[in-house]
Design a protein around this motif. Structure first.
Motif, PDB file in Angstrom:
ATOM      1  N   UNK A 477     -22.888  -0.264   2.762  1.00 57.29           N
ATOM      2  CA  UNK A 477     -21.725  -1.053   2.355  1.00 57.29           C
ATOM      3  C   UNK A 477     -20.601  -0.952   3.377  1.00 57.29           C
ATOM      4  N   UNK A 478     -20.448   0.199   3.971  1.00 55.90           N
ATOM      5  CA  UNK A 478     -19.416   0.358   5.005  1.00 55.90           C
ATOM      6  C   UNK A 478     -19.742  -0.501   6.220  1.00 55.90           C
ATOM      7  N   UNK A 479     -21.016  -0.592   6.583  1.00 53.20           N
ATOM      8  CA  UNK A 479     -21.395  -1.466   7.701  1.00 53.20           C
ATOM      9  C   UNK A 479     -21.121  -2.933   7.363  1.00 53.20           C
ATOM     10  N   UNK A 480     -21.357  -3.300   6.116  1.00 51.05           N
ATOM     11  CA  UNK A 480     -21.069  -4.677   5.692  1.00 51.05           C
ATOM     12  C   UNK A 480     -19.570  -4.954   5.785  1.00 51.05           C
ATOM     13  N   UNK A 481     -18.759  -3.983   5.353  1.00 47.14           N
ATOM     14  CA  UNK A 481     -17.303  -4.147   5.441  1.00 47.14           C
ATOM     15  C   UNK A 481     -16.864  -4.266   6.898  1.00 47.14           C
ATOM     16  N   UNK A 482     -17.461  -3.470   7.786  1.00 43.31           N
ATOM     17  CA  UNK A 482     -17.118  -3.551   9.206  1.00 43.31           C
ATOM     18  C   UNK A 482     -17.462  -4.929   9.776  1.00 43.31           C
ATOM     19  N   UNK A 483     -18.645  -5.445   9.418  1.00 37.91           N
ATOM     20  CA  UNK A 483     -19.025  -6.774   9.895  1.00 37.91           C
ATOM     21  C   UNK A 483     -18.074  -7.843   9.351  1.00 37.91           C
ATOM     22  N   UNK A 485     -14.983  -7.350   8.499  1.00 46.21           N
ATOM     23  CA  UNK A 485     -13.702  -7.173   9.181  1.00 46.21           C
ATOM     24  C   UNK A 485     -13.725  -7.818  10.561  1.00 46.21           C
ATOM     25  N   UNK A 486     -14.847  -7.696  11.257  1.00 51.55           N
ATOM     26  CA  UNK A 486     -14.960  -8.338  12.575  1.00 51.55           C
ATOM     27  C   UNK A 486     -14.867  -9.861  12.450  1.00 51.55           C
ATOM     28  N   UNK A 487     -15.542 -10.415  11.467  1.00 49.51           N
ATOM     29  CA  UNK A 487     -15.495 -11.880  11.280  1.00 49.51           C
ATOM     30  C   UNK A 487     -14.088 -12.312  10.869  1.00 49.51           C
ATOM     31  N   UNK A 488     -13.503 -11.605   9.911  1.00 51.94           N
ATOM     32  CA  UNK A 488     -12.167 -11.939   9.423  1.00 51.94           C
ATOM     33  C   UNK A 488     -11.124 -11.803  10.535  1.00 51.94           C
TER      34      UNK A 488
END
Length: 519
Positions: A477-483, A485-488
């Protein structure tokens, strides 16, 4: 001469504020904040006046902090120094000895000077317990206020002169963070004393502050109020000697400044092979900005300020707590805010030289993207070094969980700064002038820009922060949040570059007109 310089500063102030509505608004906001500080501290002064001498000793530590801020503020935030540059008087038959009284009094005309005078008068109220203490407080107010101004001007004049020499610039860059660190280590010492003595916190803080150069003058009325006349005379002698020494040193620096000029170019420039034609505009803009960190004294002070504002306030706490202090992530968050401020003010450092990009037909989005690339890479390198430092002192941080909000905040700050920088060039000193010199409303305007750069990214990155909190127990889930965040963040950066580029393409002549004052 003092009256002439005061009128000159008032005239420059009024005319500058009258020509620029945004600067006038920023100055008014700064004045309102200063008034709130002064009015809010008045009940505190009345309370100290009604309390015991031990309780009132907190005024010594408070005024010592004010003196310290006069020395550190121009070094931390370029552009808040006096608008009367002494070098401008070099064409007149005036010596430094005639200018110093007027420059000192003129420095008190403005928001920082008015606040300092108000605080000095409030400390007179605190010590108005007897005739001797009141008289000592008046003397301390005069000595302390003069020391604030002369110390600030002497330090900034010496450093500004040194920054035009490559070797001296490297030495200044290394020494200044240590100067910033000294009072912070002292604060950690006082914090330990406060935790161990509780109610006697003000007394212990004043005891330490009174034996530093910043507190010599302000300790005189305290010593008189508690009957220690010998210590009062000693502090009076030390404060007088300090002021006279600073005046002599400042006089010598001004004499040199009035008879010589700072070199316009420090060191030699090595010409390297040009990049490929396809990537030339973008990479050339980014490369020029990266080289400016080392070659332009004004940008060198930006680097020092970034270190001082981001790292040093929490470094003593991190070391003393073995890396477990909760403020360990503050440097990374502040550096993201600083990234937006840096790109928002970047055009001002180019000045009218920016016309070459206009004539060459460089698209506005390329200008915004090149500057964002250079500043973003610099901040990422800085963040990496800070992270290594935290790991070295034993910090225990969930780096994967916090990386999403930090990266998102950095990208959004860069995008917001790219848009704001295209709307207004920001603040900078003239090339070849004192790197610390400011102008009317420059300090208030810079503080307002920093406030906007802090609030807006914090609001826009809030969804990422919420996601990081919810996903803190799952690596996937943390990796999903990081991805996410990069897109956002990339979307915010792209929008800022696109909008800023369109603004520059449409308003290039108007922007060149605004950049004339930085030439």
């Amino acid at each position: 001469m003092a009256a002439v310089l005061i009128r000159l500063k008032l005239t420059i102030l009024l005319r500058s504020l009258g020509r620029d509505t945004s600067r006038l608004v920023s100055y008014l906001i700064g004045a309102i904040v200063a008034a709130i500080l002064v009015i809010g501290s008045l009940p505190v002064a009345v309370g100290l006046r009604a309390g015991s001498v031990t309780d009132a000793s907190g005024a010594v530590a408070a005024m010592s902090t004010v003196t310290l801020l006069w020395m550190l503020a121009p070094l931390l935030m370029a552009g808040v120094d006096d608008m009367l540059d002494a070098g401008a008087f070099s064409v007149l038959p005036l010596g430094a000895r005639r200018l110093i009284p007027g420059l000192t009094l003129a420095a008190l005309v403005g928001i920082p000077g008015a606040v300092t005078v108000a605080f000095a008068l409030e400390q007179v109220l605190v010590w108005s317990r007897s005739v001797p203490a009141t008289f000592a407080a008046i003397v301390a107010a005069l000595l302390g206020a003069a020391t604030c101004v002369v110390l600030s001007r002497m330090v900034t004049s010496v450093i500004a002169r040194s920054l035009w020499r490559r070797r001296a610039r490297f030495l200044v860059t290394m020494v200044l963070p240590l100067i910033y660190l000294a009072p912070l280590v002292l604060d950690q010492f006082l914090e330990r004393r406060r935790s161990s003595h509780g109610s006697a916190a003000a007394h212990h803080a004043a005891t330490v502050a009174e034996w530093t150069p910043f507190g010599w003058a302000w300790a005189v009325p305290w010593e008189v109020a508690r009957g220690a006349y010998a210590d009062a005379l000693l502090h009076l002698a030390l404060a007088t000697a300090l002021l006279l020494t600073l005046v002599v040193l400042w006089e010598r620096v001004l004499d040199v400044e009035l008879t010589t000029t700072a070199p316009r170019q420090a060191g030699t420039v090595r010409v390297s092979r040009a990049p490929s034609r396809r990537s030339r505009p973008l990479t050339a803009i980014a490369r020029r900005r990266l080289l400016g960190w080392r070659r332009d004294p004004r940008l060198t002070m930006q680097a020092v300020s970034l270190i001082a504002v981001s790292v040093l306030p929490v470094l003593p706490a991190l070391i003393s707590s073995g890396g477990s202090h909760p403020s360990g992530l503050l440097p990374l968050a502040l550096s993201s805010v600083m990234a937006g401020v840096l790109i928002a003010n970047d055009l001002a450092y180019d000045g009218t030289a920016w016309w070459m990009q206009v004539v060459a037909g460089v698209p506005g989005w390329v200008d915004r993207a090149g500057r964002a690339l250079a500043i973003g890479v610099s901040i990422l390198v800085f963040d990496a070094l800070v992270s290594v430092l935290q790991i070295a002192v034993g910090a225990h941080t969930a780096w994967l969980a916090v990386s999403g909000p930090l990266v998102g905040a950095l990208l959004i700050s860069l995008g917001l700064g790219a848009a704001m920088g295209a709307l207004d060039p920001g603040q900078a000193t003239r090339r070849g002038a004192n790197p610390f010199a400011g102008n009317a409303g420059g300090g208030a305007r810079g503080c307002l820009t920093a406030a906007v750069m802090f609030v807006v990214p914090a609001v826009l990155v809030a969804p990422v922060i919420v996601g990081a909190v919810l996903a803190r127990h799952s690596a996937i889930a943390e990796c999903v949040v990081l991805a996410a965040a990069l897109i956002w963040g990339s979307g915010g950066l792209g929008i800022g570059i696109w909008w800023g580029g369109r603004r520059l393409d449409r308003g290039a002549p108007e922007m060149l007109g605004k950049l004339r004052k930085f030439a």
